[in-house]
Design a protein around this motif. Structure first.
Motif, mmCIF file in Angstrom:
data_model
loop_
_atom_site.group_PDB
_atom_site.id
_atom_site.type_symbol
_atom_site.label_atom_id
_atom_site.label_comp_id
_atom_site.label_asym_id
_atom_site.label_seq_id
_atom_site.Cartn_x
_atom_site.Cartn_y
_atom_site.Cartn_z
ATOM 1 N N VAL A 171 -7.755 60.812 59.152
ATOM 2 C CA VAL A 171 -8.938 61.347 58.475
ATOM 3 C C VAL A 171 -8.692 61.485 56.973
ATOM 4 O O VAL A 171 -9.566 61.181 56.151
ATOM 5 C CB VAL A 171 -9.334 62.701 59.088
ATOM 6 N N ALA A 172 -7.488 61.907 56.592
ATOM 7 C CA ALA A 172 -7.173 62.055 55.169
ATOM 8 C C ALA A 172 -7.164 60.702 54.460
ATOM 9 O O ALA A 172 -7.648 60.576 53.327
ATOM 10 C CB ALA A 172 -5.825 62.754 55.001
ATOM 11 N N LEU A 173 -6.640 59.673 55.119
ATOM 12 C CA LEU A 173 -6.590 58.349 54.498
ATOM 13 C C LEU A 173 -7.974 57.719 54.387
ATOM 14 O O LEU A 173 -8.187 56.853 53.539
ATOM 15 C CB LEU A 173 -5.666 57.427 55.295
ATOM 16 N N ASN A 174 -8.917 58.142 55.226
ATOM 17 C CA ASN A 174 -10.258 57.574 55.165
ATOM 18 C C ASN A 174 -11.110 58.192 54.070
ATOM 19 O O ASN A 174 -12.256 57.765 53.891
ATOM 20 C CB ASN A 174 -10.959 57.749 56.515
ATOM 21 N N VAL A 175 -10.590 59.180 53.360
ATOM 22 C CA VAL A 175 -11.332 59.731 52.227
ATOM 23 C C VAL A 175 -11.503 58.671 51.139
ATOM 24 O O VAL A 175 -12.536 58.607 50.466
ATOM 25 C CB VAL A 175 -10.620 60.982 51.689
ATOM 26 N N GLY A 176 -10.498 57.827 50.942
ATOM 27 C CA GLY A 176 -10.624 56.731 49.990
ATOM 28 C C GLY A 176 -11.729 55.765 50.361
ATOM 29 O O GLY A 176 -12.387 55.184 49.474
ATOM 30 N N TRP A 177 -11.971 55.615 51.667
ATOM 31 C CA TRP A 177 -13.068 54.757 52.116
ATOM 32 C C TRP A 177 -14.412 55.321 51.676
ATOM 33 O O TRP A 177 -15.366 54.571 51.425
ATOM 34 C CB TRP A 177 -12.995 54.635 53.633
ATOM 35 N N VAL A 178 -14.539 56.644 51.569
ATOM 36 C CA VAL A 178 -15.774 57.265 51.107
ATOM 37 C C VAL A 178 -16.083 56.827 49.678
ATOM 38 O O VAL A 178 -17.213 56.450 49.355
ATOM 39 C CB VAL A 178 -15.668 58.805 51.202
ATOM 40 N N PHE A 179 -15.084 56.862 48.804
ATOM 41 C CA PHE A 179 -15.291 56.474 47.407
ATOM 42 C C PHE A 179 -15.682 54.997 47.309
ATOM 43 O O PHE A 179 -16.600 54.640 46.571
ATOM 44 C CB PHE A 179 -14.023 56.746 46.603
ATOM 45 N N SER A 180 -14.979 54.136 48.033
ATOM 46 C CA SER A 180 -15.271 52.709 47.947
ATOM 47 C C SER A 180 -16.654 52.381 48.483
ATOM 48 O O SER A 180 -17.393 51.574 47.892
ATOM 49 C CB SER A 180 -14.214 51.915 48.716
ATOM 50 N N ALA A 181 -17.063 53.013 49.594
ATOM 51 C CA ALA A 181 -18.390 52.745 50.161
ATOM 52 C C ALA A 181 -19.491 53.229 49.231
ATOM 53 O O ALA A 181 -20.512 52.545 49.044
ATOM 54 C CB ALA A 181 -18.505 53.425 51.528
ATOM 55 N N ALA A 182 -19.309 54.407 48.619
ATOM 56 C CA ALA A 182 -20.324 54.922 47.703
ATOM 57 C C ALA A 182 -20.446 54.052 46.452
ATOM 58 O O ALA A 182 -21.553 53.786 45.971
ATOM 59 C CB ALA A 182 -19.997 56.363 47.322
ATOM 60 N N VAL A 183 -19.315 53.593 45.925
ATOM 61 C CA VAL A 183 -19.350 52.749 44.727
ATOM 62 C C VAL A 183 -20.019 51.414 45.029
ATOM 63 O O VAL A 183 -20.807 50.890 44.221
ATOM 64 C CB VAL A 183 -17.928 52.545 44.182
ATOM 65 N N LEU A 184 -19.747 50.836 46.195
ATOM 66 C CA LEU A 184 -20.376 49.566 46.555
ATOM 67 C C LEU A 184 -21.885 49.713 46.708
ATOM 68 O O LEU A 184 -22.653 48.819 46.316
ATOM 69 C CB LEU A 184 -19.762 49.038 47.853
ATOM 70 N N LEU A 185 -22.335 50.832 47.272
ATOM 71 C CA LEU A 185 -23.774 51.032 47.414
ATOM 72 C C LEU A 185 -24.441 51.284 46.065
ATOM 73 O O LEU A 185 -25.593 50.881 45.848
ATOM 74 C CB LEU A 185 -24.042 52.217 48.353
ATOM 75 N N ALA A 186 -23.735 51.950 45.161
ATOM 76 C CA ALA A 186 -24.310 52.259 43.844
ATOM 77 C C ALA A 186 -24.109 51.138 42.838
ATOM 78 O O ALA A 186 -24.613 51.252 41.705
ATOM 79 C CB ALA A 186 -23.692 53.549 43.301
ATOM 80 N N LEU A 187 -23.406 50.082 43.212
ATOM 81 C CA LEU A 187 -23.102 49.012 42.255
ATOM 82 C C LEU A 187 -24.345 48.339 41.678
ATOM 83 O O LEU A 187 -24.369 48.052 40.471
ATOM 84 C CB LEU A 187 -22.198 47.974 42.925
ATOM 85 N N PRO A 188 -25.403 48.057 42.448
ATOM 86 C CA PRO A 188 -26.597 47.444 41.821
ATOM 87 C C PRO A 188 -27.221 48.325 40.738
ATOM 88 O O PRO A 188 -27.645 47.820 39.696
ATOM 89 C CB PRO A 188 -27.552 47.246 43.004
#
Length: 259
Positions: A171-188
């Motif tokens: 669960v702790a290692l998947n926190v980085g996945w939160v940042f990457s997913a949010a940045v990809l969605l906000a990229l446009p």
């Protein structure tokens, strides 16, 4: 009276440990664990789920709740329930971070308002995306998913049976996945506003006398809102995919613990 107490005490002891785990999960779970849900409501839901899950939470040797082993078992149940709730909270964190990134690029982050859900100030874009995520949560029967995951957790990590540190680490290692997913969605949105700002930077070199700050701010907001309209349509689909990814992660941990 003593005989009634002797009959009720084992039942209360059998209900106490599942209640600790379920209450911890509902306190950290998405939507139900938010500040808008009163604590008595969460307690009542925990009691109801405890009675419903009593057939699958029976353990041969229950520790004494007033002993050191009982305190350790109570903390253990709270940790397991809290970690499961936090794991399911990751998808909601992605949507919240997406709203913050979008509002900061559009310029809406300067206008803050009181958010009764989180008990703090938030912008209008984050509040809108949070409402969309809540609607999708109930649309996919997220409350039933919470109950199902909790029921499976009692088979994977029985009461007083311990839990592997791999669950916390995953669960702790998947926190980085939160940042990457949010940045990809906000990229446009970030890219469109960046292009507008670069264009006005070149225009400022050509016509320095123009008040490009006020004009550029309006156009950046306009282009950002146009891209936000396009992004919001895909938020429910991505929310479902991210929820399935989190559930698969939990299922993998349960299979490893049960096997």
């Amino acid at each position: 009276m003593l005989e009634v107490a002797n009959l009720l005490l084992p039942t209360l002891m059998a209900l106490w440990w599942p209640f600790c785990r379920i209450m911890a999960m509902l306190s950290t779970a998405p939507v139900i664990g938010e500040g808008m849900v009163p604590i008595p409501v969460r307690v009542l839901l925990s009691v109801v789920l405890t009675f419903l899950m009593l057939p699958i939470t029976k353990v041969a040797a229950m520790p004494d709740p007033f002993s050191l082993a009982g305190v350790v078992a109570m903390i253990e149940q709270a940790v397991i329930g809290g970690v499961i709730g936090l794991a399911l909270q990751l998808t909601m964190a992605v949507v919240s971070m997406l709203g913050f990134l979008a509002s900061s690029q559009i310029g809406f982050s300067m206008a803050q308002m009181n958010d009764p859900v989180n008990g703090q100030q938030s912008d209008v874009v984050s509040a809108l995306l949070g409402l969309v995520a809540m609607l999708v949560f109930f649309a996919i029967d997220g409350h039933l998913v919470l109950a199902g995951v909790m029921g499976q957790s009692f088979r994977a990590w029985p009461v007083a049976g311990g839990f592997g540190p791999l669950l916390l680490e995953t669960v702790a290692l998947n926190v980085g996945w939160v940042f990457s997913a949010a940045v990809l969605l906000a990229l446009p949105i970030v890219f469109s506003t960046l292009v507008v700002q670069i264009g006005f930077g070149f225009l400022n070199r050509v016509a320095p006398s123009l008040n490009l700050f006020s004009l550029g701010f309006s156009l950046v907001t306009l282009f950002g809102l146009m891209m936000l309209v396009q992004v919001v349509r895909f938020v429910p689909e991505h929310y479902v995919q991210m929820t399935n990814q989190v559930l698969e992660m939990l299922q993998q941990q349960m299979r490893m613990a049960h096997g």
